[in-house]
Design a protein around this motif. Structure first.
Motif, PDB file in Angstrom:
ATOM      1  N   GLU A 141     -48.177 -11.266 -37.811  1.00  0.00           N
ATOM      2  CA  GLU A 141     -47.412 -10.170 -37.223  1.00  0.00           C
ATOM      3  C   GLU A 141     -47.578  -8.886 -38.036  1.00  0.00           C
ATOM      4  O   GLU A 141     -47.748  -7.799 -37.480  1.00  0.00           O
ATOM      5  CB  GLU A 141     -45.936 -10.558 -37.150  1.00  0.00           C
TER       6      GLU A 141
ATOM      7  N   ASP B  60     -39.850  -3.290 -37.521  1.00  0.00           N
ATOM      8  CA  ASP B  60     -40.679  -4.489 -37.391  1.00  0.00           C
ATOM      9  C   ASP B  60     -41.457  -4.765 -38.671  1.00  0.00           C
ATOM     10  O   ASP B  60     -41.650  -5.928 -39.053  1.00  0.00           O
ATOM     11  CB  ASP B  60     -41.639  -4.324 -36.209  1.00  0.00           C
TER      12      ASP B  60
ATOM     13  N   ASN C  25     -39.128  -6.332 -41.126  1.00  0.00           N
ATOM     14  CA  ASN C  25     -38.849  -7.708 -40.736  1.00  0.00           C
ATOM     15  C   ASN C  25     -40.007  -8.632 -41.090  1.00  0.00           C
ATOM     16  O   ASN C  25     -39.805  -9.751 -41.572  1.00  0.00           O
ATOM     17  CB  ASN C  25     -38.570  -7.765 -39.226  1.00  0.00           C
TER      18      ASN C  25
ATOM     19  N   ASN D 290     -38.875   1.887 -34.566  1.00  0.00           N
ATOM     20  CA  ASN D 290     -39.109   0.475 -34.234  1.00  0.00           C
ATOM     21  C   ASN D 290     -40.234  -0.114 -35.078  1.00  0.00           C
ATOM     22  O   ASN D 290     -40.174  -1.283 -35.486  1.00  0.00           O
ATOM     23  CB  ASN D 290     -39.429   0.338 -32.752  1.00  0.00           C
TER      24      ASN D 290
END
Length: 550
Positions: free
Chosen positions: A262, A189, A192, A185
């Protein structure tokens, strides 16, 4: 042997009273400690400072622009969620090692001291006539010490410890699967966020310049409207196009600016750290995957959630097997050495051994219910895993479809960018001294930058779609061993592992593909070209048309 003298007895009473007083004091202290004791504001403040310092401790400094694999390596090394799963996996391994000691027999050593205020003794009476047959006597000293060493082994305890050890082993494997899932994950992420953050780094400066020029053009068009240089309807249409472009650019700039935050959070960077990404040519996207059945098979074998659920089924079954074991007789074998300082004993030290068998007969009534519960638990676990497998297959199929659509979107974005570049060149070639032609050049420049923005966003979405597809298969890209624990070594290992998986693993050559395993020509990056600056008189309005950037 004579008993202790009265003076010695009286001397021991204060000692006994002192021991009782100490025990009473400890009891009262324990009761007072049960009061509510909240943390003070200073303790809370110090805890917050300490936690914040631990978040960013011992991080390698950033000495150069960060590549995608370095960002992934930093996220895996410093991400707090991943570090937590690592610690949980290590804890599960340690607990398993602890439970293995429960398989050993018990070897208990004990020692003690006893003190009485009077003599222990008794007499006896005749059963038939009730008359006393012996004078009062004692066979135990008031003050004596004891010691012992006993080795015992229980068949029931051994069986329960064996099942517990099996459960701990499965729980360790479950923790490892959760660690794998968090790592996958985190990589998804990072993929992304990285490409969106890189697009933001490349395009936000150009967008800021474009927004400033758009505002200048808007002011110039309003001035031209007041001077009556162009028809009112045409100028209002230009202004409407400029405002639409400004609104669209502002919304997309906000999305890209959030991507940098992020990415910094995924990498656990301290607040205020300057994040600069490596401005390198975009890597070619992997070709479209068409062997969906093969991907589904790999996902069913590799997904951490399915493996964790499978191990959980074994844990549940082991728990019921342990419950069944409690129904069987318990056999205990013991042997030991004992010592007693009592001088009235004929032997003050001795060895003893024994075997004990015990069985709770009423527990046998649970056996049919336990069998039913075991079968029901097995059916529930099987159904839960099957439902999870169905969800995994759906994710693989949806991921493949999303990647297919993202590649198509990127293809159209590349074509749109080429068309808008040609339109910009044509507008420059056809420009004259008239206000309308100059405005058309500004519109073409704005539309070109919007297309460039849309193309970068489409590439980011294609990377994200590939990351979701890669993640849905459940392939572990973390290397088994690395040269050292530096970020650069981990980044190199990740790059090698991910390249192998992408070129030789889940997208290896297919029967209907090309010789290199791809379908059609791989997508190439369309290098953005910054248009030459066109001097626009301040008195002439610049109007941009609203292009579709989706």
């Amino acid at each position: 042997m004579t008993s202790a003298t009265p003076s010695l007895r009286l001397a021991r009473f204060p000692v006994t009273a002192l021991g009782a007083a100490i025990a009473a004091s400890l009891t009262l202290s324990a009761c007072s400690s049960l009061e509510i004791n909240p943390y003070t504001e200073e303790e809370v403040r110090q805890r917050a400072i300490s936690d914040q310092a631990k978040m960013y401790t011992a991080q390698e400094p950033i000495a150069h622009p960060i590549t995608f694999y370095e960002a992934a390596a930093r996220a895996l090394k410093y991400n707090l969620d991943y570090r937590l799963k690592l610690m949980e996996s290590a804890l599960a391994s340690d607990l398993r090692d602890v439970s293995r000691h429960e398989l050993l027999p018990q070897l208990v050593a004990d020692a003690g001291y006893s003190d009485r205020s009077n003599d222990s003794g008794g007499t006896s009476i005749g059963i038939e006539d009730g008359e006393e047959s012996l004078r009062p006597s004692t066979s135990e000293e008031r003050y004596r010490t004891t010691a012992g060493l006993e080795l015992s082994w229980s068949l029931l305890d051994f069986g329960l410890a064996y099942y517990e050890n099996q459960q701990k082993a499965d729980q360790m494997l479950m923790a490892e699967e959760r660690r794998r899932k968090v790592a996958q994950n985190v990589l998804r992420d990072v993929r992304n966020a990285y490409w969106r953050a890189l697009a933001a780094q490349q395009l936000i400066p150009q967008l800021n310049v474009l927004l400033a020029r758009t505002q200048v053009a808007l002011d110039a068009s309003r001035e031209a409207q007041r001077q009556g240089l162009l028809p009112r309807q045409e100028l209002l249409a230009y202004q409407r196009a400029l405002l639409d472009s400004t609104s669209l650019l502002t919304a997309r700039r906000q999305d890209l600016e959030l991507a940098q935050s992020e990415l910094a959070a995924l990498m656990s960077l301290p607040p205020g750290t300057r994040l600069e990404l490596a401005d390198m040519p975009e890597p070619e996207l992997p070709p479209e995957v068409r062997d969906i059945e093969r991907l589904e098979q790999i996902a069913l074998e590799q997904r951490p959630e399915i493996m964790e659920e499978w191990y959980r089924q074994r844990v549940n079954q082991t728990d019921l097997e342990a419950a069944k074991l409690r129904l069987w007789p318990n056999i205990t074998v013991s042997a030991g050495l004992e010592y007693d300082s009592n001088d009235y004993l004929y032997n003050n030290d001795w060895a003893q051994s024994g075997v004990n068998v015990s069985l709770n007969l009423l527990r046998l009534l649970q056996y049919p219910d336990l069998n039913d519960a075991q079968q029901t638990q097995s059916d529930v676990d099987e159904l839960r895993r099957t439902a999870l497998s169905m969800a995994v297959l759906t994710q693989v199929r949806v991921g493949a479809l999303r990647y297919h659509l993202a590649l198509e979107e990127l293809k159209y974005a590349d074509e749109s960018l080429e068309v808008d570049e040609d339109l910009l060149d044509y507008s420059r070639a056809a420009a004259s001294t008239s206000i309308g032609s100059e405005l058309e050049v500004i519109r073409a420049q704005s539309r070109y930058l919007l297309s460039q923005y849309s193309r970068e966003a489409a590439y980011s979405r294609a990377q994200a779609a590939w990351g979701r597809l890669f993640n849905s298969v459940g392939v572990d890209v973390m290397p088994d061993t690395i040269e050292d624990h530096s970020v650069q070594a981990l980044a190199s290992a990740l790059e090698s592992s991910m390249n192998i998986h992408e070129t030789q693993g889940i997208i290896a050559s297919h029967p209907s593909g090309n010789a290199d395993g791809s379908y059609g020509a791989p997508l190439k990056r369309v290098e953005p070209q910054t248009p030459a600056t066109t001097t626009t008189p301040a008195s002439q309005p610049a109007v941009q048309g609203g292009g579709n950037a989706q």
